[in-house]
Write a protein that holds these residues in place. Structure first.
Motif, PDB file in Angstrom:
ATOM      1  N   SER A 355      41.036   7.759   7.013  1.00  0.00           N
ATOM      2  CA  SER A 355      41.252   9.189   7.244  1.00  0.00           C
ATOM      3  C   SER A 355      42.438   9.365   8.187  1.00  0.00           C
ATOM      4  N   THR A 356      42.979  10.572   8.217  1.00  0.00           N
ATOM      5  CA  THR A 356      44.148  10.836   9.074  1.00  0.00           C
ATOM      6  C   THR A 356      43.858  10.492  10.534  1.00  0.00           C
ATOM      7  N   GLU A 357      42.672  10.893  11.015  1.00  0.00           N
ATOM      8  CA  GLU A 357      42.329  10.648  12.425  1.00  0.00           C
ATOM      9  C   GLU A 357      42.316   9.149  12.735  1.00  0.00           C
ATOM     10  N   LEU A 358      41.699   8.366  11.858  1.00  0.00           N
ATOM     11  CA  LEU A 358      41.605   6.923  12.092  1.00  0.00           C
ATOM     12  C   LEU A 358      42.978   6.259  11.938  1.00  0.00           C
ATOM     13  N   LYS A 359      43.772   6.743  11.001  1.00  0.00           N
ATOM     14  CA  LYS A 359      45.140   6.222  10.856  1.00  0.00           C
ATOM     15  C   LYS A 359      45.912   6.383  12.169  1.00  0.00           C
ATOM     16  N   ILE A 360      45.808   7.563  12.777  1.00  0.00           N
ATOM     17  CA  ILE A 360      46.530   7.835  14.027  1.00  0.00           C
ATOM     18  C   ILE A 360      46.034   6.914  15.140  1.00  0.00           C
ATOM     19  N   ARG A 361      44.723   6.697  15.207  1.00  0.00           N
ATOM     20  CA  ARG A 361      44.167   5.801  16.236  1.00  0.00           C
ATOM     21  C   ARG A 361      44.660   4.377  16.032  1.00  0.00           C
ATOM     22  N   CYS A 362      44.753   3.966  14.780  1.00  0.00           N
ATOM     23  CA  CYS A 362      45.267   2.621  14.473  1.00  0.00           C
ATOM     24  C   CYS A 362      46.738   2.500  14.877  1.00  0.00           C
ATOM     25  N   PRO A 409      52.794  16.264  10.841  1.00  0.00           N
ATOM     26  CA  PRO A 409      53.440  15.933  12.111  1.00  0.00           C
ATOM     27  C   PRO A 409      52.699  14.868  12.928  1.00  0.00           C
ATOM     28  N   GLU A 410      51.344  14.935  12.959  1.00  0.00           N
ATOM     29  CA  GLU A 410      50.592  13.976  13.776  1.00  0.00           C
ATOM     30  C   GLU A 410      50.823  12.551  13.284  1.00  0.00           C
ATOM     31  N   LEU A 411      50.818  12.377  11.964  1.00  0.00           N
ATOM     32  CA  LEU A 411      51.037  11.045  11.396  1.00  0.00           C
ATOM     33  C   LEU A 411      52.485  10.589  11.598  1.00  0.00           C
ATOM     34  N   ARG A 412      53.416  11.501  11.355  1.00  0.00           N
ATOM     35  CA  ARG A 412      54.837  11.164  11.519  1.00  0.00           C
ATOM     36  C   ARG A 412      55.105  10.696  12.945  1.00  0.00           C
ATOM     37  N   CYS A 413      54.579  11.444  13.902  1.00  0.00           N
ATOM     38  CA  CYS A 413      54.812  11.110  15.318  1.00  0.00           C
ATOM     39  C   CYS A 413      54.161   9.775  15.689  1.00  0.00           C
ATOM     40  N   ALA A 414      52.984   9.507  15.131  1.00  0.00           N
ATOM     41  CA  ALA A 414      52.304   8.240  15.424  1.00  0.00           C
ATOM     42  C   ALA A 414      53.113   7.061  14.888  1.00  0.00           C
ATOM     43  N   ALA A 415      53.707   7.231  13.689  1.00  0.00           N
ATOM     44  CA  ALA A 415      54.542   6.162  13.110  1.00  0.00           C
ATOM     45  C   ALA A 415      55.829   5.997  13.919  1.00  0.00           C
ATOM     46  N   LEU A 416      56.436   7.111  14.318  1.00  0.00           N
ATOM     47  CA  LEU A 416      57.650   7.055  15.141  1.00  0.00           C
ATOM     48  C   LEU A 416      57.375   6.373  16.484  1.00  0.00           C
ATOM     49  N   LYS A 417      56.162   6.586  16.994  1.00  0.00           N
ATOM     50  CA  LYS A 417      55.772   5.961  18.263  1.00  0.00           C
ATOM     51  C   LYS A 417      55.738   4.437  18.132  1.00  0.00           C
ATOM     52  N   VAL A 418      55.296   3.941  16.967  1.00  0.00           N
ATOM     53  CA  VAL A 418      55.292   2.490  16.725  1.00  0.00           C
ATOM     54  C   VAL A 418      56.732   1.966  16.698  1.00  0.00           C
ATOM     55  N   PHE A 419      57.601   2.661  15.957  1.00  0.00           N
ATOM     56  CA  PHE A 419      59.016   2.249  15.908  1.00  0.00           C
ATOM     57  C   PHE A 419      59.619   2.215  17.320  1.00  0.00           C
ATOM     58  N   THR A 420      59.264   3.225  18.122  1.00  0.00           N
ATOM     59  CA  THR A 420      59.794   3.309  19.491  1.00  0.00           C
ATOM     60  C   THR A 420      59.282   2.154  20.339  1.00  0.00           C
ATOM     61  N   ALA A 421      58.007   1.788  20.161  1.00  0.00           N
ATOM     62  CA  ALA A 421      57.407   0.701  20.945  1.00  0.00           C
ATOM     63  C   ALA A 421      58.123  -0.624  20.717  1.00  0.00           C
ATOM     64  N   MET A 422      58.605  -0.837  19.499  1.00  0.00           N
ATOM     65  CA  MET A 422      59.241  -2.117  19.171  1.00  0.00           C
ATOM     66  C   MET A 422      60.761  -2.051  19.182  1.00  0.00           C
ATOM     67  N   ALA A 423      61.319  -0.867  19.475  1.00  0.00           N
ATOM     68  CA  ALA A 423      62.766  -0.647  19.327  1.00  0.00           C
ATOM     69  C   ALA A 423      63.619  -1.495  20.255  1.00  0.00           C
ATOM     70  N   ASN A 424      63.066  -1.933  21.378  1.00  0.00           N
ATOM     71  CA  ASN A 424      63.806  -2.776  22.330  1.00  0.00           C
ATOM     72  C   ASN A 424      64.030  -4.196  21.826  1.00  0.00           C
ATOM     73  N   GLN A 425      63.183  -4.623  20.886  1.00  0.00           N
ATOM     74  CA  GLN A 425      63.078  -6.045  20.579  1.00  0.00           C
ATOM     75  C   GLN A 425      64.038  -6.452  19.449  1.00  0.00           C
ATOM     76  N   PRO A 426      64.847  -7.491  19.677  1.00  0.00           N
ATOM     77  CA  PRO A 426      65.871  -7.875  18.701  1.00  0.00           C
ATOM     78  C   PRO A 426      65.335  -8.105  17.291  1.00  0.00           C
ATOM     79  N   TRP A 427      64.183  -8.741  17.160  1.00  0.00           N
ATOM     80  CA  TRP A 427      63.648  -9.002  15.814  1.00  0.00           C
ATOM     81  C   TRP A 427      63.378  -7.687  15.081  1.00  0.00           C
TER      82      TRP A 427
END
Length: 505
Positions: A355-362, A409-427
């Motif tokens: 569900s959308t809620e669980l996707k966001i938590r994941c 928007p909630e899902l988009r932002c959650a996915a963008l947050k993942v990209f942001t979390a890893m954005a520093n890392q060269p790999w």
């Protein structure tokens, strides 16, 4: 303008004042600045207004009086409210109308927040008793306001003595007998007081109320357990609270209950709360120590990710995210090896199918697991986050890109947050650069329509632009585009150029 209010106040004629007078006063008050009222505070005659709040007053009359008093009392210093309206406050707490009780408790709140005025409350045993009994009322907001006032009173030694070394303790215990809901409200108050200091906790344990709470926590009633564990988790937020729970063997008891949950068909009622308790404990103390001392906690979290119950999966995922928010917690999880990689595969499956809620938590949990600050980016930790990301799905980046393009928007932002979390890392930067269209997606402002999505995209751009390796991996032209995006801000709109057409009027 204040003069008109004072004149209207003087015109109030006792308990039979016409509604027209109150309406006129109410209207006049809206136009008077609070500062102007404060300058004339000594001239405010509020006695007639309080008199109009008799138990038999009409509803509109009560509503108008409450609204007027809310405004006028703000102009009076808390210490003056406590001294001059002592009897009126006591009557207000005993009033049948919840709006009058709420008004009165808001003033009590002002008084207990004032070091000059709080002694006036502490010296008024009858008023304190009435505040205690407000906890037992049907209206939750009234009860919450009473709890807040009493917990504030307990911040002083005199307040602790007034609550726990007088008849008020018996009043608290009597209120608890009202029903289960009220009993838990009293526990909530006791936990709030206990969390303040070791001395406050000592008063609460001596009262016997903490012992009663812990007895209910480890009792046989599964629904009671579920409620009590939330309060015990709050108690564990403080260092002295955790020490007390450990000394009393409560943490060991909670661990044993988790072990016994295997054979309990009703464990789903309380297990999520018990697992959350250990998750919070691990972050506040040491993830390694907690996980090594209570291995059943980690085992249960891994097991819950396999559950068919979304509630269980959600709690497990949240807990993994909490554990993975620190380097020490990441290392503890990494020690599970293929077992943890299998768990990540399950999380990736939920991101795709839940569900959308669980996707966001994941997605939030994945963000916590993958994030490393620049100082934490050792070769070992970078290899670890890269392997975790690849364990989520056959093509984890495409999975997240698909979610970031969805119209929610909630899902988009959650996915963008993942990209942001890893954005520093060269790999991660190499993955992004080599993924067709990804750099263009990052630079494209038109994709994000709402403010939260624009803000989330901007955080990704900022993380990429500020990375030391981005120019080398993305190339200078893309690096300069990122810097331009960053300097323009999240809401920049490119001006539309107007070209003149020959012959046009």
């Amino acid at each position: 303008m204040a003069a008109q209010v004072l004149a209207l106040l003087r015109a109030l004629s006792g308990p039979e004042a016409p509604l027209e007078e109150l309406r006129a006063l109410h209207s006049a008050l809206q136009a008077v600045p609070l500062g102007e009222l404060r300058e004339r505070a000594d001239d405010l005659r509020l006695g007639p207004l309080f008199a109009l709040l008799g138990p038999g007053s009409r509803r509109e009359q009560t509503t108008l009086c409450v609204s007027i008093l809310e405004r006028l009392l703000q102009a009076v210093e808390p210490v003056d409210v406590a001294r001059n309206f002592r009897v009126d406050l006591q009557k207000g707490l005993a009033h049948p109308s919840d709006s009058v009780k709420t008004l009165t408790l808001s003033q009590v709140g002002r008084i207990v927040e004032s070091s000059d005025a709080v002694t006036e409350i502490l010296n008024n045993a009858e008023l304190l008793k009435q505040i205690v009994y407000c906890i037992g009322g049907e209206n939750l907001s009234v009860a919450k306001a009473a709890i807040k006032s009493l917990s504030r009173v307990s911040l002083t030694q005199t307040g602790l003595e007034a609550l726990f070394e007088s008849d008020l303790l018996d009043d608290l215990k009597n209120v608890m007998k009202t029903n289960d809901i009220v009993r838990y409200r009293v526990y909530e108050l006791i936990v709030e007081i206990s969390s303040t200091s070791p001395e406050s906790l000592n008063y609460c344990t001596t009262s016997g109320l903490i012992t009663e709470l812990l007895r209910e926590l480890t009792g046989e009633d599964v629904l009671v357990r579920a409620t009590c564990i939330e309060m015990v988790t709050s108690l564990a937020q403080s260092h002295h609270g955790r020490q007390y729970l450990a000394q009393e063997g409560v943490i060991d008891q909670i661990s044993n209950i988790i072990v016994g949950a295997e054979s309990d068909p009703f464990s789903s009622f309380y297990l999520p709360g018990f697992v959350k308790f250990f998750g919070n404990l691990a972050v506040m103390d040491s993830p390694q120590q907690i996980c090594e001392r209570y291995p059943v906690f980690v085992e249960k979290v891994f097991e819950m990710t396999e559950s068919q119950d979304p509630t269980m999966v959600g709690v497990a995922v949240d807990t993994i995210g909490i554990l993975g928010s620190t380097v020490e917690g990441k290392q503890v999880l990494h020690k599970a090896g293929t077992h943890f990689e299998h768990l990540l595969m399950k999380v990736g499956y939920q991101v795709k199918n839940a569900s959308t809620e669980l996707k966001i938590r994941c997605l939030d949990a994945i963000s916590s697991l993958l994030y490393l600050s620049p100082e934490q980016e050792t070769d070992d930790l970078l290899r670890m986050t890269e392997s975790w990301f690849s364990s989520l799905s056959r093509d984890s980046l495409e999975l997240l890109r698909g979610i970031s393009n969805q119209p929610f928007p909630e899902l988009r932002c959650a996915a963008l947050k993942v990209f942001t979390a890893m954005a520093n890392q060269p790999w991660a930067q190499k993955l992004m650069f080599n993924s067709p269209g990804f750099v263009e997606y990052v630079m494209d402002r038109s994709v994000e329509r709402d403010k939260t999505s624009k803000d989330a995209k901007y955080e990704l751009v900022k993380a990429l632009a500020n990375s030391k390796t981005i120019a080398e991996i993305f190339g200078n032209p893309n690096y300069l585009r990122l810097r331009a995006y960053l300097s323009e801000g999240p809401y920049y709109v490119k001006p539309v150029s107007v070209t003149a057409v020959e012959g046009a009027e």
